[in-house]
Design a protein around this motif. Structure first.
Motif, mmCIF file in Angstrom:
data_model
loop_
_atom_site.group_PDB
_atom_site.id
_atom_site.type_symbol
_atom_site.label_atom_id
_atom_site.label_comp_id
_atom_site.label_asym_id
_atom_site.label_seq_id
_atom_site.Cartn_x
_atom_site.Cartn_y
_atom_site.Cartn_z
ATOM 1 N N ASP A 39 0.821 -1.214 0.000
ATOM 2 C CA ASP A 39 0.000 0.000 0.000
ATOM 3 C C ASP A 39 0.855 1.265 0.000
ATOM 4 O OD1 ASP A 39 -2.294 -1.497 -0.011
ATOM 5 O OD2 ASP A 39 -2.638 -1.351 2.155
ATOM 6 N N VAL A 40 1.956 1.279 0.769
ATOM 7 C CA VAL A 40 2.741 2.519 0.883
ATOM 8 C C VAL A 40 3.746 2.678 -0.247
ATOM 9 C CG1 VAL A 40 2.487 2.598 3.387
ATOM 10 C CG2 VAL A 40 4.532 1.552 2.402
ATOM 11 N N THR A 41 4.132 1.572 -0.905
ATOM 12 C CA THR A 41 5.129 1.680 -1.980
ATOM 13 C C THR A 41 4.533 1.566 -3.370
ATOM 14 O OG1 THR A 41 5.590 -0.707 -2.020
ATOM 15 C CG2 THR A 41 6.900 0.656 -0.497
ATOM 16 N N GLY A 42 3.335 1.000 -3.475
ATOM 17 C CA GLY A 42 2.756 0.766 -4.790
ATOM 18 C C GLY A 42 3.427 -0.359 -5.545
ATOM 19 N N ARG A 43 4.217 -1.167 -4.848
ATOM 20 C CA ARG A 43 4.927 -2.270 -5.504
ATOM 21 C C ARG A 43 4.435 -3.609 -4.982
ATOM 22 N NH1 ARG A 43 11.329 -0.985 -5.327
ATOM 23 N NH2 ARG A 43 11.351 -3.070 -6.315
ATOM 24 N N PRO A 44 4.460 -4.639 -5.831
ATOM 25 C CA PRO A 44 4.122 -5.981 -5.336
ATOM 26 C C PRO A 44 5.172 -6.451 -4.342
ATOM 27 C CG PRO A 44 4.992 -6.105 -7.568
ATOM 28 C CD PRO A 44 4.844 -4.645 -7.263
ATOM 29 N N VAL A 45 4.760 -7.337 -3.455
ATOM 30 C CA VAL A 45 5.658 -7.895 -2.437
ATOM 31 C C VAL A 45 5.524 -9.411 -2.470
ATOM 32 C CG1 VAL A 45 6.212 -8.019 0.018
ATOM 33 C CG2 VAL A 45 5.435 -5.851 -0.973
ATOM 34 N N GLU A 46 6.660 -10.111 -2.503
ATOM 35 C CA GLU A 46 6.628 -11.563 -2.440
ATOM 36 C C GLU A 46 7.303 -12.025 -1.158
ATOM 37 O OE1 GLU A 46 8.627 -12.730 -6.005
ATOM 38 O OE2 GLU A 46 10.590 -12.834 -5.030
ATOM 39 N N LEU A 47 6.747 -13.088 -0.584
ATOM 40 C CA LEU A 47 7.296 -13.640 0.646
ATOM 41 C C LEU A 47 8.328 -14.711 0.304
ATOM 42 C CD1 LEU A 47 4.102 -14.033 2.877
ATOM 43 C CD2 LEU A 47 5.545 -12.028 2.495
ATOM 44 N N VAL A 48 9.530 -14.542 0.815
ATOM 45 C CA VAL A 48 10.606 -15.505 0.614
ATOM 46 C C VAL A 48 10.783 -16.274 1.921
ATOM 47 C CG1 VAL A 48 13.033 -15.831 0.022
ATOM 48 C CG2 VAL A 48 11.730 -13.963 -1.040
ATOM 49 N N GLU A 49 10.441 -17.540 1.902
ATOM 50 C CA GLU A 49 10.452 -18.354 3.124
ATOM 51 C C GLU A 49 11.868 -18.829 3.427
ATOM 52 O OE1 GLU A 49 7.552 -21.441 2.739
ATOM 53 O OE2 GLU A 49 6.112 -20.094 1.776
ATOM 54 N N ILE A 50 12.307 -18.610 4.658
ATOM 55 C CA ILE A 50 13.658 -18.935 5.089
ATOM 56 C C ILE A 50 13.581 -19.776 6.359
ATOM 57 C CG2 ILE A 50 15.838 -17.966 5.952
ATOM 58 C CD1 ILE A 50 15.244 -15.501 4.172
ATOM 59 N N THR A 51 14.314 -20.865 6.393
ATOM 60 C CA THR A 51 14.361 -21.723 7.569
ATOM 61 C C THR A 51 15.486 -21.262 8.481
ATOM 62 O OG1 THR A 51 13.507 -23.617 6.341
ATOM 63 C CG2 THR A 51 14.646 -24.085 8.406
ATOM 64 N N THR A 52 15.188 -21.056 9.754
ATOM 65 C CA THR A 52 16.195 -20.623 10.722
ATOM 66 C C THR A 52 16.606 -21.802 11.602
ATOM 67 O OG1 THR A 52 14.683 -20.042 12.534
ATOM 68 C CG2 THR A 52 14.998 -18.393 10.795
ATOM 69 N N TYR A 53 17.726 -21.635 12.289
ATOM 70 C CA TYR A 53 18.215 -22.683 13.188
ATOM 71 C C TYR A 53 17.191 -22.977 14.282
ATOM 72 C CZ TYR A 53 21.214 -25.096 16.558
ATOM 73 O OH TYR A 53 21.738 -26.001 17.439
ATOM 74 N N GLY A 54 16.539 -21.935 14.770
ATOM 75 C CA GLY A 54 15.538 -22.132 15.813
ATOM 76 C C GLY A 54 14.357 -22.953 15.349
ATOM 77 N N ASP A 55 14.087 -22.959 14.030
ATOM 78 C CA ASP A 55 12.982 -23.747 13.498
ATOM 79 C C ASP A 55 13.331 -25.223 13.385
ATOM 80 O OD1 ASP A 55 11.213 -21.535 13.045
ATOM 81 O OD2 ASP A 55 12.410 -20.995 11.298
ATOM 82 N N THR A 56 14.613 -25.545 13.169
ATOM 83 C CA THR A 56 14.997 -26.933 12.928
ATOM 84 C C THR A 56 15.464 -27.645 14.189
ATOM 85 O OG1 THR A 56 17.230 -26.228 12.313
ATOM 86 C CG2 THR A 56 15.618 -26.472 10.539
ATOM 87 N N SER A 57 16.026 -26.903 15.153
ATOM 88 C CA SER A 57 16.520 -27.537 16.374
ATOM 89 C C SER A 57 15.362 -27.880 17.297
ATOM 90 C CB SER A 57 17.490 -26.602 17.097
ATOM 91 O OG SER A 57 17.865 -27.152 18.347
ATOM 92 N N ARG A 58 15.444 -29.056 17.909
ATOM 93 C CA ARG A 58 14.420 -29.466 18.877
ATOM 94 C C ARG A 58 14.866 -29.198 20.309
ATOM 95 N NH1 ARG A 58 10.093 -28.672 17.343
ATOM 96 N NH2 ARG A 58 11.326 -27.336 16.005
#
Length: 336
Positions: A39-58
């Motif tokens: 809305d503020v830039t007038g440009r499309p935005v795409e989400l780039v999904e990134i896996t972090t260490y905190g997501d993979t470690s149990r």
């Protein structure tokens, strides 16, 4: 990769790439920011999904270091130019800001409180009392040393017993422990449940007078490269100055205690209004042993910080008072 739909008339513009963790909650948070940025830039935005260490470690957050485990991979992608900006849960950010990156915006904060999802629709005291009737402690799941400390202290103040059970996993996994009967309840951030549309499953919003939130809880940080001044200026349109002042004071307290975001530290800056005008800020802090037997709790109230430095000073001054009262000895090994 998940791509948001371009706004009408913007298809010729290169989409801005928003780096986000892959979890349902992170995607929901980032999706809201993506809409606002479009809305503020007038440009499309795409989400780039990134896996972090905190997501993979149990392992528990305390075991893997806590501070930065959900953030480093996103920041690395920013520094490599693979994404244009990133969205973080502010409570996950280390208190030291890299010179190459800037927090361009802190949007208005969601509810900062912790929330209990209990079995049979029960609140905290009811769960503990019900379990006592069955001659056992109530089993409450949380992966947070802060929540562990404050829940144990609360139960003790009520003359009740609980057993805090360390858990990890996404919202579905955690609530699933309650639905299966393995746990009596789990404690989660109210903001996250709100953002994914599950706040109706909350059986009690935990009062901040008893369970003080983590510094920055409920707030988001929109971060980009410091060299991207044009983008930073546009992202800054999403910034809420009062939220930024509050979380700056809270994080300053955390930094001055030399504690990481997995330490048993709570902080909340309340904005106090006189009629319609916000006139003062009250900063509260707590440090405790995880068994809840000892807490150092202090607060200070003053004018709303007029600058970033004023907000930093508010937090560091309260931290100094807490250290003088013995806070350092309650945190175990301090994260330097």
């Amino acid at each position: 990769m998940s791509v948001s739909r371009p706004a009408s008339g913007t298809s010729a513009l290169r989409p801005l790439r928003l780096g986000t963790r892959r979890s349902k909650l992170a995607m929901a948070q980032s999706g809201r920011i993506a809409d606002a940025v479009r809305d503020v830039t007038g440009r499309p935005v795409e989400l780039v999904e990134i896996t972090t260490y905190g997501d993979t470690s149990r392992a528990s957050l305390a075991q893997i270091g806590g501070s930065g485990v959900f953030v480093t991979a996103l920041r690395d992608a920013l520094l490599r130019g693979e994404v244009d900006f990133a969205v973080h849960s502010l409570k996950d950010l280390p208190t030291t800001q890299p010179a190459e990156l800037v927090i361009a915006a802190v949007p208005p904060r969601e509810d900062p409180r912790d929330a209990l999802v209990g079995r049979d629709g029960l609140g905290f005291a009811e769960l503990a009392a019900s379990a006592r009737e069955a001659s056992r402690p109530a089993r409450i799941g949380t992966g947070s040393p802060r929540r562990t400390a404050l829940l144990n202290a609360w139960a003790r103040s009520l003359g009740l017993d609980i057993e805090t059970v360390p858990i990890r996993g996404n919202v579905d996994t955690r609530i699933g422990y309650v639905r299966s009967g393995e746990l009596d309840g789990v404690v989660l951030a109210a903001a996250g449940l709100t953002r994914i549309g599950r706040v109706d499953e909350v059986t009690e919003m935990l009062p901040v007078d008893t369970v003080l939130p983590a510094p920055g809880q409920g707030a988001l940080a929109v971060e980009c490269a410091a060299s991207g001044t044009d983008l930073a200026a546009r992202l800054a349109e999403l910034d809420d100055p009062l939220t930024r002042a509050a979380v700056t004071a809270e994080r300053s307290l955390l930094a001055a205690l030399e504690a990481g975001c997995s330490a048993p530290v709570g902080a909340l800056a309340d904005l106090l209004a006189d009629g319609q005008a916000v006139t003062e800020m009250r900063l509260r802090g707590v440090v405790g042993t995880t068994d809840g037997t000892t807490l150092v709790q202090l607060s200070t109230t003053g004018p709303v910080p007029a600058s970033h430095d004023d907000a930093l000073a508010l937090g560091s001054e309260l931290a100094a008072e807490m250290l003088a009262k013995g806070a350092a000895g309650l945190m175990g090994e301090r994260a330097l």
